[in-house]
Scaffold this motif. Structure first.
Motif, short mmCIF file in Angstrom:
data_model
loop_
_atom_site.label_atom_id
_atom_site.label_comp_id
_atom_site.label_asym_id
_atom_site.label_seq_id
_atom_site.Cartn_x
_atom_site.Cartn_y
_atom_site.Cartn_z
N ASN A 10 0.83 -1.20 0.00
CA ASN A 10 0.00 0.00 0.00
C ASN A 10 0.86 1.26 0.00
OD1 ASN A 10 -3.05 -0.44 0.21
ND2 ASN A 10 -2.19 -2.02 1.53
N ALA A 11 1.95 1.24 0.76
CA ALA A 11 2.86 2.39 0.79
C ALA A 11 3.49 2.61 -0.58
CB ALA A 11 3.93 2.18 1.85
N VAL A 12 3.86 1.53 -1.26
CA VAL A 12 4.42 1.65 -2.61
C VAL A 12 3.38 2.25 -3.55
CG1 VAL A 12 5.26 0.33 -4.61
CG2 VAL A 12 6.11 -0.20 -2.31
N LEU A 13 2.14 1.79 -3.47
CA LEU A 13 1.07 2.34 -4.31
C LEU A 13 0.87 3.82 -4.02
CD1 LEU A 13 -1.34 2.01 -6.30
CD2 LEU A 13 -2.73 1.53 -4.28
N LEU A 14 0.77 4.18 -2.75
CA LEU A 14 0.53 5.58 -2.40
C LEU A 14 1.70 6.47 -2.82
CD1 LEU A 14 -1.10 5.12 1.11
CD2 LEU A 14 -2.23 5.70 -1.05
N HIS A 15 2.91 5.99 -2.66
CA HIS A 15 4.07 6.77 -3.09
C HIS A 15 4.09 6.93 -4.61
CE1 HIS A 15 7.77 8.69 -1.91
NE2 HIS A 15 8.39 8.11 -2.93
N SER A 16 3.72 5.88 -5.33
CA SER A 16 3.65 5.96 -6.78
C SER A 16 2.58 6.96 -7.23
CB SER A 16 3.34 4.58 -7.38
OG SER A 16 4.36 3.67 -7.06
N HIS A 26 0.81 13.26 2.17
CA HIS A 26 0.36 13.45 3.55
C HIS A 26 -0.93 12.66 3.70
CE1 HIS A 26 3.29 16.63 4.10
NE2 HIS A 26 2.86 17.18 2.97
N VAL A 27 -1.16 12.13 4.88
CA VAL A 27 -2.32 11.27 5.11
C VAL A 27 -3.62 11.98 4.73
CG1 VAL A 27 -3.65 10.04 6.85
CG2 VAL A 27 -1.16 9.93 6.88
N ALA A 28 -3.79 13.22 5.15
CA ALA A 28 -5.04 13.94 4.87
C ALA A 28 -5.25 14.15 3.37
CB ALA A 28 -5.05 15.28 5.61
N LEU A 30 -3.88 12.40 0.87
CA LEU A 30 -4.10 11.11 0.22
C LEU A 30 -5.51 10.59 0.48
CD1 LEU A 30 -0.66 9.45 1.03
CD2 LEU A 30 -1.47 10.10 -1.25
N ALA A 31 -5.99 10.75 1.69
CA ALA A 31 -7.33 10.27 2.04
C ALA A 31 -8.42 11.06 1.32
CB ALA A 31 -7.54 10.37 3.55
N ALA A 32 -8.17 12.32 1.00
CA ALA A 32 -9.18 13.15 0.37
C ALA A 32 -9.20 13.03 -1.15
CB ALA A 32 -8.95 14.61 0.75
N ASP A 33 -8.18 12.42 -1.74
CA ASP A 33 -8.07 12.35 -3.19
C ASP A 33 -8.89 11.19 -3.74
OD1 ASP A 33 -6.42 13.54 -5.52
OD2 ASP A 33 -6.23 11.36 -5.76
N THR A 34 -9.75 11.48 -4.73
CA THR A 34 -10.63 10.45 -5.29
C THR A 34 -9.86 9.41 -6.09
OG1 THR A 34 -11.10 11.87 -7.19
CG2 THR A 34 -12.66 11.94 -5.36
N VAL A 35 -8.81 9.82 -6.78
CA VAL A 35 -8.01 8.86 -7.56
C VAL A 35 -7.31 7.89 -6.61
CG1 VAL A 35 -6.06 8.61 -9.14
CG2 VAL A 35 -7.72 10.44 -9.50
N VAL A 36 -6.80 8.38 -5.51
CA VAL A 36 -6.14 7.52 -4.53
C VAL A 36 -7.13 6.52 -3.96
CG1 VAL A 36 -5.03 7.47 -2.25
CG2 VAL A 36 -4.33 9.18 -3.94
N GLN A 37 -8.32 6.97 -3.62
CA GLN A 37 -9.33 6.07 -3.06
C GLN A 37 -9.76 5.01 -4.06
OE1 GLN A 37 -10.14 5.85 0.11
NE2 GLN A 37 -8.72 7.51 0.51
#
Length: 125
Positions: A10-16, A26-28, A30-37
């Motif tokens: 998951n960290a690799v995905l989020l960093h990518s 940043h957690v906030a 990343l959590a608010a981004d629709t593409v990330v979700q």
């Protein structure tokens, strides 16, 4: 070990995604981004599919149930998090992607058969 691998992937995905889409790491943010979700929903479903396929082939019911639990988390996330962002393309892609992968899961990796001991225990109840 499985939990560490899950968090690392998951960290690799989020960093990518941070590098590809420019979302702040940043957690906030990343959590608010629709593409990330949407990416998380589809990624978790792909991981569950892989685990279910392996569990079905190697007759590992416990692993299959663990992957099914991950799918339950994905479905809850779809309704509680992804649905909150009504009208976004990422939400639509997330729902269609997860739905299509669930069809693949149902077709290619049904619940492995139980052992004789599990079946005998089920008959006594």
């Amino acid at each position: 070990m499985i939990g560490v691998t899950f968090f690392w992937l998951n960290a690799v995905l989020l960093h990518s995604l941070h590098h590809w889409t420019g979302v702040p790491y940043h957690v906030a943010a990343l959590a608010a981004d629709t593409v990330v979700q949407a990416a998380l929903s589809i990624f978790w479903t792909v991981m569950a599919l892989g685990a279910m396929l392996w569990a079905n082939r190697s007759l590992q019911r416990a692993v299959w149930f663990g992957a099914a639990a991950l799918m339950a988390v994905v479905i809850a996330k779809l309704f509680l998090v992804d649905l909150a962002r009504i009208g976004t393309v990422a939400r639509i892609v997330s729902f269609l992607g997860v739905g299509g992968l669930m069809l693949v899961i149902g077709y290619f990796s049904p619940l492995p058969p139980g052992t004789a001991r599990e079946e005998a225990g089920a008959e006594h109840h």
